[in-house]
Design a protein around this motif. Structure first.
Motif, PDB file in Angstrom:
ATOM      1  N   ILE A 209       0.840  -1.201   0.000  1.00 20.58           N
ATOM      2  CA  ILE A 209       0.000   0.000   0.000  1.00 20.58           C
ATOM      3  C   ILE A 209       0.876   1.252   0.000  1.00 20.58           C
ATOM      4  O   ILE A 209       0.660   2.192  -0.775  1.00 20.58           O
ATOM      5  CB  ILE A 209      -0.946  -0.011   1.215  1.00 20.58           C
TER       6      ILE A 209
ATOM      7  N   ASN B 212       0.872   3.229  -3.595  1.00 22.59           N
ATOM      8  CA  ASN B 212       0.112   4.467  -3.449  1.00 22.59           C
ATOM      9  C   ASN B 212       0.989   5.686  -3.735  1.00 22.59           C
ATOM     10  O   ASN B 212       0.519   6.696  -4.272  1.00 22.59           O
ATOM     11  CB  ASN B 212      -0.470   4.563  -2.042  1.00 22.59           C
TER      12      ASN B 212
ATOM     13  N   TYR C 225      -2.545   0.980  -7.665  1.00 24.86           N
ATOM     14  CA  TYR C 225      -3.173   0.979  -6.345  1.00 24.86           C
ATOM     15  C   TYR C 225      -4.705   1.011  -6.478  1.00 24.86           C
ATOM     16  O   TYR C 225      -5.257   1.761  -7.274  1.00 24.86           O
ATOM     17  CB  TYR C 225      -2.696   2.193  -5.548  1.00 24.86           C
TER      18      TYR C 225
END
Length: 545
Positions: free
Chosen positions: A400, A404, A411
């Motif tokens: 993540i 991201n 993502y």
């Protein structure tokens, strides 16, 4: 024509041909190595960067006294679960390979089926049996007792469930070592006057130490990284606290700091295991191929058979029976299957893509480590083992943070789930291909190259057909593991993208026992099929040996 080609290529010419082909493959090898290292190491680097970005304040959570108790509880849980798995797995491994117990072939296949039942499903079934309002307590309350007699919630419930559904790691690895050991050593000990028990303690068990440590390591790392079972059984561990920090408090920095501690714990365990084995030699020299000695059980046959079936009943028969009962009628099962067909499809296609990608990368790594020398194979071996060192919650968080920030177009898509599966279970594909490639003599490839085949053609036409069973076994293991994975899936899935494992967890949290039971049966049925094929493949190879 082939004979003339062989005569025309002498040793010097063959060496020149091999060097020219190796030089031609260097760019592809370098590119593949860089890709795997980038894929496996970048999440961990991102995790470290996120944790250290805030300076000393980023690790303020580690100053909390509760973190020490969290470390102690997590390590204690993993240690006790490993000991419990050894108690459950080591005796059956010896019994099913070295005694005349009836139905050995059936018991070997059924004995590994707990691997098809994720521990969070096992936790769900045992909660309905041993929970405060479970069947056992209801029976005692009907007999006049006040309050619950047993309560599976807590540390001991986690130990019970994790050991029950991970002991096949011990059974498989130790059983394989027992089948391949040299019977001459035990015969010499028997001639010296030792009985079966003395032979096991003084001869067999020392030789089993590497395989026992390997199986125990898998169980320990699984218990250390488990999220589903401990969350349902309300055991506070690092994985549950990381999930809480990320999903409840939305504090990625604290979650990253806790994740680093968990990674360090895992790394310490791996280094301790390697150091323990590195000091000892465990070599058996076999002059012939003979089957292991089979000991008659005699009057112990019935008690041993009952104990073996009791272990299998607690890990296979009882959970499946409870799931069938909770599901209710076949129509209820069918309704759940129809209503949740998209969850089934999500699980199947993501696991299939991840297993296929892992098999391709695993073959590449296995070929380099077994057929090449230099720094690249050593780096790849360490990089691919990161999947064992990074638990699902930590891997989900690191991906993540990474995607991201640097790849936002990936993502929030299903590709994140596939990448998580690939990184988490790549070691299984590597081990499957490596174990098979070790048994293929490289002279076969050299013979193919002497006939004018390129390195790639020799690999495609000679090596891959010979190692296909190992590749298939690795593929099936990654597929099974991906179907069961919960923690990484919970964190990485896009909105509205649920899998079978996620739906089971959600239904359990919402106390929808019928829906959770029916979905669990679907997942078990799908994962049991490839596991059964692996068991049959192992049995066939054993018979050929």
């Amino acid at each position: 024509m082939a004979g003339s080609d062989v005569r025309r290529v002498g040793p010097r010419q063959f060496a020149t041909l091999w060097r020219s082909q190796a030089v031609g493959l260097q760019p592809a090898i370098a590119a593949g190595t860089a890709l795997i290292i980038l894929l496996t190491a970048s999440p961990l680097v991102s995790l470290l960067t996120s944790a250290f970005t805030g300076g000393p304040k980023a690790f303020s959570i580690l100053m909390n006294s509760s973190v020490l108790s969290l470390i102690a509880r997590t390590v204690l849980l993993a240690t006790l679960a490993t000991l419990w798995a050894i108690i459950l797995g080591l005796p059956p491994a010896w019994i099913l390979t070295r005694t005349d117990i009836p139905g050995r072939r059936f018991l070997r296949i059924v004995g590994v089926l707990p691997l098809a039942i994720p521990p969070y499903i096992g936790a769900f079934t045992y909660i309905t049996l041993l929970g405060p309002v479970g069947w056992v307590n209801k029976i005692f309350q009907a007999m006049g007792t006040s309050g619950p007699i047993v309560n599976i919630y807590g540390l001991w419930g986690g130990v019970l469930v994790l050991g029950l559904f991970t002991y096949p790691y011990i059974l498989l690895i130790v059983g394989s070592a027992l089948k391949g050991s040299d019977p001459a050593l035990e015969e010499a000990a028997r001639a010296a006057g030792l009985g079966p028990f003395g032979i096991f303690l003084r001869v067999t068990f020392p030789l089993l130490r590497p395989s026992l440590l390997a199986g125990a390591l898998l169980v320990f790392l699984y218990a250390l990284s488990d999220f589903g079972a401990v969350s349902l059984l309300r055991v506070d561990t690092f994985t549950t606290e990381i999930f809480h920090q990320l999903n409840t408090r939305f504090d990625q920095r604290n979650a990253a700091a806790l994740s680093i501690i968990l990674v360090i714990l895992t790394a310490v365990v791996l280094m301790a295991q390697r150091k323990s084995l590195g000091r000892r030699g465990f070599v058996q020299r076999r002059s012939g191929v003979r089957p292991p000695t089979i000991y008659p059980l005699g009057r112990w046959k019935v008690p041993v058979l009952c104990c073996t079936y009791l272990i299998i009943a607690g890990s296979v028969f009882l959970p499946v029976a409870l799931l069938l009962y909770q599901t209710g009628s076949p129509m209820s099962f069918l309704r759940t299957l129809i209503a949740g067909h998209r969850y089934l499809w999500n699980s199947l296609w993501t696991a299939t893509v991840a297993a296929t990608a892992a098999s391709g990368l695993g073959l590449f790594v296995a070929y380099l480590t077994q057929r090449r020398k230099g720094l690249a194979p050593l780096i790849l071996t360490s990089a691919t083992q990161l999947g064992y060192a990074i638990p699902g919650t930590v891997l989900g968080l690191s991906l993540i943070l990474l995607y991201n920030a640097y790849l936002p177009w990936i993502y929030g898509t299903a590709a994140m789930v596939i990448i998580g599966y690939l990184l988490r279970f790549l070691p299984q594909a590597v081990q499957g291909s490596t174990a098979a490639m070790i048994q293929v003599n490289r002279n076969l490839e050299e013979a193919a190259r002497s006939l004018g085949r390129s390195t790639w053609q020799a690999l495609r036409e000679v090596t891959i057909p010979l190692i296909r069973p190992g590749i298939a076994a690795g593929w099936m293991l990654v597929f099974i593991s991906s179907m069961k994975e919960l923690a990484a899936t919970l964190l990485l899935r896009p909105a509205g993208f649920d899998t079978l494992s996620v739906r089971i967890w959600i239904a359990s949290i919402e106390v929808d026992y019928a829906g959770a039971a029916a979905t669990s049966l679907i997942l078990i049925a799908i994962t049991a099929l490839p596991l059964f094929l692996i068991s049959r493949l192992d049995a066939t190879v054993s018979q050929l040996d």
